[in-house]
Motif scaffolding. Sequence first.
Motif, PDB file in Angstrom:
ATOM      1  N   GLU A 220      53.534  23.633 -45.416  1.00  0.00           N
ATOM      2  CA  GLU A 220      54.676  23.735 -46.323  1.00  0.00           C
ATOM      3  C   GLU A 220      54.396  23.022 -47.642  1.00  0.00           C
ATOM      4  O   GLU A 220      54.840  23.460 -48.706  1.00  0.00           O
ATOM      5  CB  GLU A 220      55.929  23.140 -45.659  1.00  0.00           C
ATOM      6  CG  GLU A 220      56.392  23.901 -44.419  1.00  0.00           C
ATOM      7  CD  GLU A 220      56.691  25.359 -44.736  1.00  0.00           C
ATOM      8  OE1 GLU A 220      57.273  25.627 -45.810  1.00  0.00           O
ATOM      9  OE2 GLU A 220      56.348  26.226 -43.918  1.00  0.00           O
TER      10      GLU A 220
ATOM     11  N   LYS B 268      52.352  25.348 -49.850  1.00  0.00           N
ATOM     12  CA  LYS B 268      53.207  26.378 -50.441  1.00  0.00           C
ATOM     13  C   LYS B 268      54.003  25.820 -51.621  1.00  0.00           C
ATOM     14  O   LYS B 268      54.103  26.460 -52.682  1.00  0.00           O
ATOM     15  CB  LYS B 268      54.169  26.930 -49.384  1.00  0.00           C
ATOM     16  CG  LYS B 268      53.514  27.857 -48.372  1.00  0.00           C
ATOM     17  CD  LYS B 268      54.496  28.289 -47.289  1.00  0.00           C
ATOM     18  CE  LYS B 268      55.735  28.943 -47.875  1.00  0.00           C
ATOM     19  NZ  LYS B 268      56.690  29.345 -46.809  1.00  0.00           N
TER      20      LYS B 268
ATOM     21  N   GLU C 298      53.917  26.850 -55.670  1.00  0.00           N
ATOM     22  CA  GLU C 298      55.115  27.213 -56.428  1.00  0.00           C
ATOM     23  C   GLU C 298      55.264  26.339 -57.668  1.00  0.00           C
ATOM     24  O   GLU C 298      55.653  26.808 -58.741  1.00  0.00           O
ATOM     25  CB  GLU C 298      56.355  27.064 -55.530  1.00  0.00           C
ATOM     26  CG  GLU C 298      56.423  28.076 -54.394  1.00  0.00           C
ATOM     27  CD  GLU C 298      57.544  27.753 -53.419  1.00  0.00           C
ATOM     28  OE1 GLU C 298      58.302  26.780 -53.687  1.00  0.00           O
ATOM     29  OE2 GLU C 298      57.651  28.433 -52.400  1.00  0.00           O
TER      30      GLU C 298
ATOM     31  N   SER D 229      44.956  30.591 -55.552  1.00  0.00           N
ATOM     32  CA  SER D 229      46.136  30.566 -54.688  1.00  0.00           C
ATOM     33  C   SER D 229      45.897  31.371 -53.426  1.00  0.00           C
ATOM     34  O   SER D 229      46.306  30.962 -52.326  1.00  0.00           O
ATOM     35  CB  SER D 229      47.359  31.091 -55.444  1.00  0.00           C
ATOM     36  OG  SER D 229      47.143  32.413 -55.899  1.00  0.00           O
TER      37      SER D 229
ATOM     38  N   VAL E  38      45.992  29.546 -49.783  1.00  0.00           N
ATOM     39  CA  VAL E  38      46.906  30.017 -48.732  1.00  0.00           C
ATOM     40  C   VAL E  38      46.131  30.418 -47.483  1.00  0.00           C
ATOM     41  O   VAL E  38      46.521  30.088 -46.361  1.00  0.00           O
ATOM     42  CB  VAL E  38      47.751  31.202 -49.248  1.00  0.00           C
ATOM     43  CG1 VAL E  38      48.504  31.860 -48.099  1.00  0.00           C
ATOM     44  CG2 VAL E  38      48.728  30.730 -50.313  1.00  0.00           C
TER      45      VAL E  38
ATOM     46  N   THR F 210      46.589  28.581 -43.946  1.00  0.00           N
ATOM     47  CA  THR F 210      47.010  29.379 -42.791  1.00  0.00           C
ATOM     48  C   THR F 210      46.042  29.214 -41.629  1.00  0.00           C
ATOM     49  O   THR F 210      46.431  29.058 -40.474  1.00  0.00           O
ATOM     50  CB  THR F 210      47.115  30.860 -43.190  1.00  0.00           C
ATOM     51  OG1 THR F 210      48.014  31.001 -44.293  1.00  0.00           O
ATOM     52  CG2 THR F 210      47.614  31.693 -42.019  1.00  0.00           C
TER      53      THR F 210
END
Length: 833
Positions: A760, A763, A767, A809, A813, A817
């Motif tokens: 989290e 992420k 952002e 990015s 990610v 993951t």
Amino acid sequence: MAHGDDVLVRLREIIDDVKDRSLNEADTRHRVIDFVLHDVLAWPRNRTAVEEYVAPGYADFVLKRADGDPLILVEAKRDGSYFNLPNPVNQSETSGYISIKKLLTDNNIKSAMQQVRFYCQDLGCEFAAITNGHEWIFFKTFERGKKWETLQAFVARSVSFFDIEYTRAYNSFSYTAISESFSLQTVLNSSPPRDRTIYYAKDRIPSYSHPITANKLASALRPIVNHYFGVIEDSDTEFMDRCYVSHRDYHHTFDGMRTLIEDSLSPYLKSYGVRPLDETGKGGQLGGRLTKNIKRGRKGEVLVLFGGKGAGKSTFIKRLLHHTPPRWLRDHSVIAIVDLLKVPEEPEVIRRAIWDGLVAGLDTEGLLAADRSALLDKLFTDRFEIASRQELSGLSRASDAYNARLNELVSGWKADKKYCAKRLMNYWKCQDVGLIVVIDNTDQYSGPNQDFCFTSAQEIADELECVTLISMREERFHNSKIHGLLDAFQNAGFHISSPKPAEVFRKRLEYVVSLLSNSSRNEDLTNGAPEELVNDCIKYLSIINRDFHNEKSPLNNFLTACAHGDIRLSLDLFRAFLLSGYTNVEEMLAAGKWNFLIHQVIKPVMIPTRYYYDEMLSDIPNIYQLRDNRRSSHFTSMRILRKLAHNVESGVATYLSMAELKSYFSETFAMIDDFTKNVDVLLKHGFVEADNRLDVYSTDVDRIKITGYGLYMISELAYSFTYLDLICTDCGVYDEPVSNYLVEAAKSEYGLFNQNERFERVKLRLERVDRFLQYLEKEEREERTFFGLRFPDEELFTFKCREAFKVESARVVASATKNRAVNRPRSRRAPGR
């Protein structure tokens, strides 16, 4: 502006004199205009041409550059010219901006402005002014991409403006302001500078100073790392022999970055006959020069060893004179090295330290600690002989009075360090031994104290008739030469280049691993740490060492680029990396090998022990920072670097004139203060280099070029997701909602960190960078329109940021993951990148 007080008194007399008289009279009007231009604004008459005589007593004035090109044309109007200005909003207003369109509604102003504009077009002059001696109107005669009538003019409603607002008048229209600070570009910009509030997110983040201490090897490694990745002590012969790097003149190219690092003799020193140091195991030319001086009995010579900050001057001197001196030099000289590294910055304290250190270095046989009879026989014979005829005359040698008085005299002679040094010099001279005195680490001091150290070196050379070697930074030589302190300097300089950082790291890593692997020696190094922990330290350092054998290693390239030849800084950065809580210690040990990615290097180096980045506490600056509170851009530093990068030809950076750079940024962006503040940061951090190696901005900086670090920043680092992620909360922004978002995002991320929610957090960081990029994109596009910059989107800095972000990015990610699926940690681990 020392002349200011006297000038203002005379100006007020003129104002009173003409207050109730018509300024139509030519001689009166001319007297006012002439006084304002030449006395108040200090326009030199040999730079001010009287371009056209219209009638006796008044003329058109043209202020010119040294090359004859016009800077500004002033039209003094004929008899009967009245200027009817629009009424001011505030009746006390003496000056302000009025659109040319409004001014042209008055016929006298219109004809005067059009006439002087015609003259300017004929002369190729961008700026003009009209005046009747009372009102003054300054304006641009053209501006690219804009209708002339829409431009703003600066209007002084009365000659009293030059008195009431003297500082503003001088800073805007004086000869110095116009010719050196390019003030007209700022004052007469089509849109006057507007104050924009700057918001700093970091000021409202409670946890901004939170420390990070997650490296399990840090406590065991810290004393080892601090010792063996720092300064090599003079007494540690084995460390010196195993880890000293001789090869120094290097060029290092980063694959894929078109980046070149150079550390070689600059054009400035070359013009003074300074020679590059071709080092051999025995010290090369410098060792030979010292040997010849001792052999030939040369008296009073000062040799200067030049080198950049952290280039290894001190280590070189120690090795040359103490560890591997030329044989003849070792047998026929006594050497005193005075190290000023820990001496406070006060001239008297420095002087005392120099002479105390000098005497201690020359007294290798402990003569000053000998008994009184030996002192009188070997050192103080001259003063003892005089004292026997004077102070001691008439006293019995066996008496208490004689001995007490003699002890008092001897104590005073021993306290006179200059006298002791001279006597020690004489002692060695009688044994055919020469003196070499070294004054080291003077570059830690401010300029005046560095000059003091150099004059002290000259004094020692003269007083002791010896060779004095002083280490010195090139920029101080430049400044001292200007002020005449180095007039006696005659082709006695050597320049030492920095060694290749990767070789320094490899040698030291291999040496430390060998010490830790030796069971008979590692206990002292690790304070009896468990064997398993020692083995992990060996494994960790060995993994990192292998990375420095890879020329394409991001770790090697990043540290080399950021240090820019400063080995002391590169070692500081490397120590931070080794001990950082962000370095992947546990993962590296588990894998047994590691190939570093750039994002795994940036964070440990930029914020080794902190959760948030703070430019004031980091060795890596924030390239997007707003540096001027009044008028600033996030892209000024990048624009400077790009301009300089265009001066790289065939892999070699060439120098660009500061005057040319300043003129370009003044005329294009009208942000001179912002420009100079950014140049200052670029110089301090080694992104650019001055031809005289000054590392702060001043008027003495004549030419600059981009360095390997600067090319690395503009080609890679500035667009990196990790870099943008770190600096965004430190960066001042003009948009309050953006600042508020960054504050709340930082608070949320810190909460996720405490909950160990790594996925989290990743992420949220993505952002946050995306939102920060949106803001930067908006700012850069608006500036492109406002400043009339004509280039495609592909040349925008934020375009490159966005393209890099798309790639990074997706990778970040995917990595997050994968890690989430493989293993969700149960306990607190080192924070993710």
